[in-house]
Scaffold this motif. Structure first.
Motif, PDB file in Angstrom:
ATOM      1  N   ASP A 198      28.992 121.338  87.213  1.00 20.52           N
ATOM      2  CA  ASP A 198      30.380 121.251  87.688  1.00 20.52           C
ATOM      3  C   ASP A 198      30.458 120.511  89.022  1.00 20.52           C
ATOM      4  OD1 ASP A 198      31.208 122.689  85.478  1.00 20.52           O
ATOM      5  OD2 ASP A 198      31.308 124.612  86.535  1.00 20.52           O
ATOM      6  N   VAL A 251      30.263 116.741  88.418  1.00 17.94           N
ATOM      7  CA  VAL A 251      31.518 116.197  87.897  1.00 17.94           C
ATOM      8  C   VAL A 251      32.556 116.100  89.012  1.00 17.94           C
ATOM      9  CG1 VAL A 251      33.438 116.636  86.323  1.00 17.94           C
ATOM     10  CG2 VAL A 251      31.085 116.975  85.542  1.00 17.94           C
ATOM     11  N   ARG A 302      34.370 112.611  90.498  1.00 19.05           N
ATOM     12  CA  ARG A 302      35.826 112.471  90.542  1.00 19.05           C
ATOM     13  C   ARG A 302      36.282 112.104  91.958  1.00 19.05           C
ATOM     14  NH1 ARG A 302      37.281 118.125  87.444  1.00 19.05           N
ATOM     15  NH2 ARG A 302      36.940 117.431  85.286  1.00 19.05           N
ATOM     16  N   GLN A 325      39.185 106.386  84.892  1.00 16.85           N
ATOM     17  CA  GLN A 325      38.825 107.496  84.010  1.00 16.85           C
ATOM     18  C   GLN A 325      37.835 108.428  84.686  1.00 16.85           C
ATOM     19  OE1 GLN A 325      37.432 105.567  80.432  1.00 16.85           O
ATOM     20  NE2 GLN A 325      39.493 105.204  79.647  1.00 16.85           N
ATOM     21  N   ASN A 365      39.133 111.183  86.828  1.00 17.52           N
ATOM     22  CA  ASN A 365      39.570 112.382  86.097  1.00 17.52           C
ATOM     23  C   ASN A 365      38.509 112.760  85.065  1.00 17.52           C
ATOM     24  OD1 ASN A 365      42.466 112.788  87.093  1.00 17.52           O
ATOM     25  ND2 ASN A 365      42.500 110.638  86.483  1.00 17.52           N
ATOM     26  N   GLN A 402      35.912 113.879  82.460  1.00 19.96           N
ATOM     27  CA  GLN A 402      35.682 114.994  81.546  1.00 19.96           C
ATOM     28  C   GLN A 402      34.330 114.753  80.870  1.00 19.96           C
ATOM     29  OE1 GLN A 402      37.845 117.556  81.449  1.00 19.96           O
ATOM     30  NE2 GLN A 402      39.188 116.458  82.888  1.00 19.96           N
ATOM     31  N   CYS A 403      33.490 115.760  80.882  1.00 22.02           N
ATOM     32  CA  CYS A 403      32.132 115.598  80.341  1.00 22.02           C
ATOM     33  C   CYS A 403      31.901 116.536  79.168  1.00 22.02           C
ATOM     34  CB  CYS A 403      31.086 115.896  81.421  1.00 22.02           C
ATOM     35  SG  CYS A 403      30.613 114.464  82.376  1.00 22.02           S
ATOM     36  N   GLU A 404      31.557 115.969  78.024  1.00 17.36           N
ATOM     37  CA  GLU A 404      31.055 116.783  76.925  1.00 17.36           C
ATOM     38  C   GLU A 404      29.674 117.316  77.323  1.00 17.36           C
ATOM     39  OE1 GLU A 404      32.510 117.585  74.137  1.00 17.36           O
ATOM     40  OE2 GLU A 404      34.282 116.277  74.235  1.00 17.36           O
TER      41      GLU A 404
END
Length: 457
Positions: A259, A262, A266, A297, A300, A302-304
């Motif tokens: 987390d 990520v 961002r 992108q 913002n 988003q990670c699988e």
């Protein structure tokens, strides 16, 4: 003393402005009619006789400032000495422009500070990146590398801001080390290090191990410093000297540091977009590997998240169904190759992905063993076009488990005395700059690249 004071008066001159301050003044009407002084380098000159348009850049932004010289301008020396590349100081009045810019400078005084001969290699024409690498000591003056280094600065500043806001302490870990923290054996040996230090000494490939000692005192720490790897690789992704960002967090697990990664990406992306949009637009126009949309992108992000085992299954299914032919066959127990990482990010998930729980057989000793006895609690954050950008793990805090894989008593002591779960990750900062700038070769993200057979100055 008088000369020194005079020099400081020049540096702190109240009228001194950068090109960015003039052209991007928060209220352009307020600067109209003001007398300002600008120092920089001449990019182009056009005109005849006592009338000319000078285009000046000073590195503060992508744009240049147009300066109008007429018969009333006092030029020192004569105007015909003002050639491309010279350093100069101009004092004049800001006025509205009829050109592409809103503002220009009507010069009252123009003074030549540093001359430049006709063989100056950065003339008004396009230059290939290959050519600019041959003059690495001058390439920062080009539009391309001015943009690259401003973006690099913005990302660096944002890095420190992010961790400061998150309550991290910056720790300066040593560059000279007695150990190979990664276990890869690709270290630069310091000549006569054993005689000087009493033990073999190397240039560090990571500051992580030392950083852990600070983590177990301050809880949230990071280091951001040059690191070195003696890997004889001439790829577009590797440098012998590179910058590494490494945060370390106590009482944290793998999900927490994933987390954190990520959130960091961002934050930095938003700062770069905010501060360097003109540079990004310029690079996007000239280099197809840069996509402003991709950076937006990331702001913002988003990670699988999938396990290594699931990733291998996806890759093997693709290979069996002939959807994709891989140079390296995906097999459980082997590390993912760049082609595998790019397939996952670009074709399977169409975006960033975090892969966790790799086999312990090819991972460093400090990663925490999972209960299955086969894998370790680690993660890689993969990006399209880049592959692995960030790699991290939980650290093995169990003394007896670590002791079977490690003989560094000082490192073992961290587990003997008040051991706590810790986790962290590392990121090659130059790769992030490569992503932001669209440079295909990582050597074009640093001032003076160090690589096999390459040490220009």
């Amino acid at each position: 003393m008088r000369g020194l004071l005079t020099r400081w008066r020049v540096i702190l001159h109240p009228m001194r402005q950068t090109v960015r301050q003039v052209l991007h003044h928060p209220a352009s009407n307020d600067i109209l009619g003001k007398t300002v002084e600008v120092c920089g380098w001449l990019r182009t000159r056009r005109g005849k006789g006592n009338f000319a348009f000078l285009v000046i850049g000073d590195g503060s932004c992508q744009a240049s400032l147009q300066v109008v010289v007429d018969a009333e301008t006092r030029c020192q020396p004569s105007l015909n000495m003002f050639a491309t590349g010279v350093a100069l100081k101009v004092r004049g009045i800001v006025q509205a422009s009829r050109g592409q810019q809103d503002l220009e400078l009507l010069a009252k005084e123009a003074e030549l500070i540093g001359t430049c001969p006709q063989d100056y290699p950065l003339q008004k024409k396009g230059h290939t990146l290959e050519f600019l690498r041959q003059i690495a000591h001058l390439r920062a003056r080009s539009n391309t590398f001015g943009a690259v280094f401003r973006i690099r600065h913005s990302a660096s500043h944002a890095t420190h801001s992010f961790f400061h806001q998150q309550g991290f302490a910056c720790v300066h870990t040593p560059i000279i080390t007695p150990s190979d923290s990664e276990g890869a054996g690709e270290l630069f040996t310091i000549k006569d290090g054993e005689n000087f230090f009493g033990t073999p000494a190397y240039l560090a490939v990571s500051g992580q191990l030392q950083l852990e000692s600070a983590c177990l005192a301050l809880q949230k720490v990071y280091t951001f410093a040059p690191t070195f790897r003696a890997e004889n690789s001439n790829t577009t992704r590797h440098l012998a000297e590179f910058w590494m960002l490494e945060p370390e967090v106590a009482f944290a697990d793998l999900n927490a540091i994933a987390d954190l990664a990520v959130s960091y990406l961002r934050y930095v992306s938003k700062q770069v977009l905010s501060e360097c949009r003109d540079d990004l637009l310029f690079l996007q126009q000239h280099y197809e590997d840069l996509s402003l949309e991709a950076i937006e992108q990331m702001s913002n992000l988003q990670c699988e998240r999938i396990t290594y085992t699931d990733a291998i299954n996806l890759l093997q299914e693709a290979a069996k169904s002939t959807k994709r032919a891989f140079e390296f066959s995906p097999q459980w127990g082997n590390d993912l190759q760049t082609e595998h990482e790019r397939y996952l990010t670009e074709e399977v998930f169409a975006g960033a992905v975090i892969v966790t729980d790799y086999p312990k057989s090819f991972k460093p000793f400090y990663m925490r063993a999972n209960d299955d006895g086969k894998t370790v609690a680690c993660m890689d954050l993969l990006l399209p076009k880049v592959g692995e950008l960030i790699g991290g793990s939980e650290r093995e805090e169990r003394y007896e488990v670590l002791k079977s894989n490690c003989d560094m008593q000082w490192y073992l002591d961290l587990r003997r005395f008040g051991a706590a779960p810790t986790a962290g990750w590392g990121m090659g900062f130059d790769r992030l700059v490569q992503y932001f700038t669209g440079m295909r070769n990582i050597r074009d993200t640093v001032l003076s690249p160090r690589a096999p057979d390459l040490i220009p100055f």
